[in-house]
Design an enzyme around this catalytic site. Structure first.
Site: not given
Ligand code: GDP
Length: 421
Positions: A13, A41
């Site tokens: 995440d 993701h």
């Molecule tokens: P993954 O499995 O590693 O892709 O992680 P997640 O699905 O939990 O994604 C992380 C969350 O954070 C998602 O809702 C993204 O849209 C959000 N996100 C990613 N980068 C940023 C950022 O730099 N700032 C903010 N506020 N949200 C982010």
């Protein structure tokens, strides 16, 4: 760089989906090489917001070929649902832009049932499974008791194989007190198989014939600390999340990676059970959880949150062999007066900055340093020099601690909210 893996360096995440989406236009082929529908993701782009579980993030880009490699846990039912969600937003999916390895094993409905039965049996000793059948799937794969996707092309042998496995699984499910397992329970599975059949092919052959002069991106699920061999066992996933496994799980075991980009979050989050040294609690945790919307993409369950952990992340970066790190969600910390960072651990009265053996982690206490917050909105900033000095100090401290260049800083979920250094 031709062959790049984008991987998580923490507990998962980290925002890998967002970073992969950002770079996917630079690549011709995007491959998922491990894991299944147990994590999500989240990708935000001009088509909307999507929680991808199995589909590679390159699916949104024209002319990108997306591959599900032999290392993934291929759940046909979930995959089909995901394909429908994406197609409903007018994004075309065809055997031209999605290829499924004939060597990927099929996640069966009984894997999901067994996951649920086992988590229930464990009661308060559970591992925190997402109940998508991943652990039963990988244990069966390594017991050589799964069906490979390519077997679907011979109806008779395919059915025979499934029936043999079902007879065996029925015994186990009944031992758990579960209901008799019959073919009726596989109706949705067989329907899904028919739908995905046209996408199944010899991915290794495809890559051998097409990979010269092509740029390939390998997309991981979860992070270093969830790797079955190098993570916090048994609070890991059941596959190898590390970049060095990428070519094997993708279908091109002879390929050498040119670059590994690790993704870390500006603070820590962890879903499920297991030691989490820099964890925050109560109000402090609730505030950060809310600020970062830290609720599971797959399950919706609140994530555990904590301070950035230099010890765990340096270890995570090392086992991935990162050349550069992308840090996400720096903007989320803008509300904090003082920003905590876990700089070392206290284990058995001794300070250490080496990541301990898993069972020792329970004893580790965090040593925390506090940084002054920058207390202003940074989400519109696109140049490193324009970041407040306090934010730069935070970034530079972390960079030194993890011993890897922080080359990309994400300040928002949108594609363009990125600072290149
Ligand atoms: P993954 O499995 O590693 O892709 O992680 P997640 O699905 O939990 O994604 C992380 C969350 O954070 C998602 O809702 C993204 O849209 C959000 N996100 C990613 N980068 C940023 C950022 O730099 N700032 C903010 N506020 N949200 C982010």
């Amino acid at each position: 760089m031709n062959n790049t893996a984008i991987v998580g360096v923490n507990w998962g995440d980290e925002g890998k989906g967002r970073i992969v989406d950002l770079f996917s236009s630079d690549y011709d082929i995007v491959i998922r090489y491990q894991g299944g529908g147990n994590a999500g993701h989240t990708v935000m782009n001009e088509f909307g917001t999507f929680a991808l579980h199995l589909l590679p993030s390159g699916i949104f880009r024209k002319n990108v070929v997306n591959i599900l490699g032999n290392g993934v846990a291929l759940d046909p039912i979930s995959l089909l649902k995901e394909m429908k969600t994406v197609r409903d937003c007018s994004i075309p999916i065809s055997p031209e832009n999605l290829k499924i390895s004939s060597r990927a094993s099929l996640l069966m409905p009984w894997h999901v049932d067994l996951d649920v039965l086992e988590e229930n049996r464990l009661a308060n000793k559970k591992y925190g499974s997402t109940k998508q059948g991943i652990a039963p799937f990988y244990s069966d794969k390594y017991q050589k008791k799964t069906v490979m996707a390519g077997e679907v092309f011979d109806d008779e042998l395919f059915m025979q194989h499934i029936e043999d496995l079902m007879a065996w699984k029925d015994m186990i499910i009944r031992a758990y007190g579960g209901e008799e397992y019959t073919k009726d329970r596989l109706k949705e599975f067989f329907e899904a198989i028919e739908e995905i059949k046209p996408y199944i092919c010899d991915v290794t052959l495809y890559l051998n014939e097409n990979r010269d002069n092509k740029r390939i991106m390998f997309e991981a699920q979860l992070g270093s600390l969830r790797d079955i061999d190098y993570g916090i066992y048994p609070y890991t996933t059941s596959s190898n999340t590390l970049a060095s496994y990428a070519p094997i799980g993708a279908g091109c075991p002879d390929l050498k990676l040119d670059k590994v980009i690790g993704v870390a979050k500006a603070y820590s989050t962890c879903v499920g059970e297991g030691p989490f040294v820099s964890e925050m609690f109560d109000e402090e945790a609730e505030e950060l959880r809310k600020a970062g919307s830290e609720y599971g993409a797959k399950t919706g369950r609140p994530r555990r949150v904590g301070a950035f952990d230099v010890v765990a992340t340096r270890y995570g970066v090392k086992v991935q062999g990162c050349d550069a790190v992308a840090i996400t969600k720096l903007d989320v910390l803008s509300y904090m007066d003082k920003i905590p960072v876990c700089v070392s651990y206290l284990v058995d009265g001794k300070e250490t900055d080496e990541f301990p053996f898993p069972s020792k982690l329970n004893k580790a206490e965090p040593i925390i340093l506090y940084f002054d917050g920058w207390k202003c909105d940074i989400s519109d900033i696109r140049k490193y020099e324009d970041l407040p000095i306090k934010a730069r100090e935070y970034i530079e401290f972390i960079e030194k601690g993890i011993r890897c260049p922080l080359a990309y800083i994400s300040v928002g979920p949108e594609r363009e909210s990125i600072i290149y250094r």
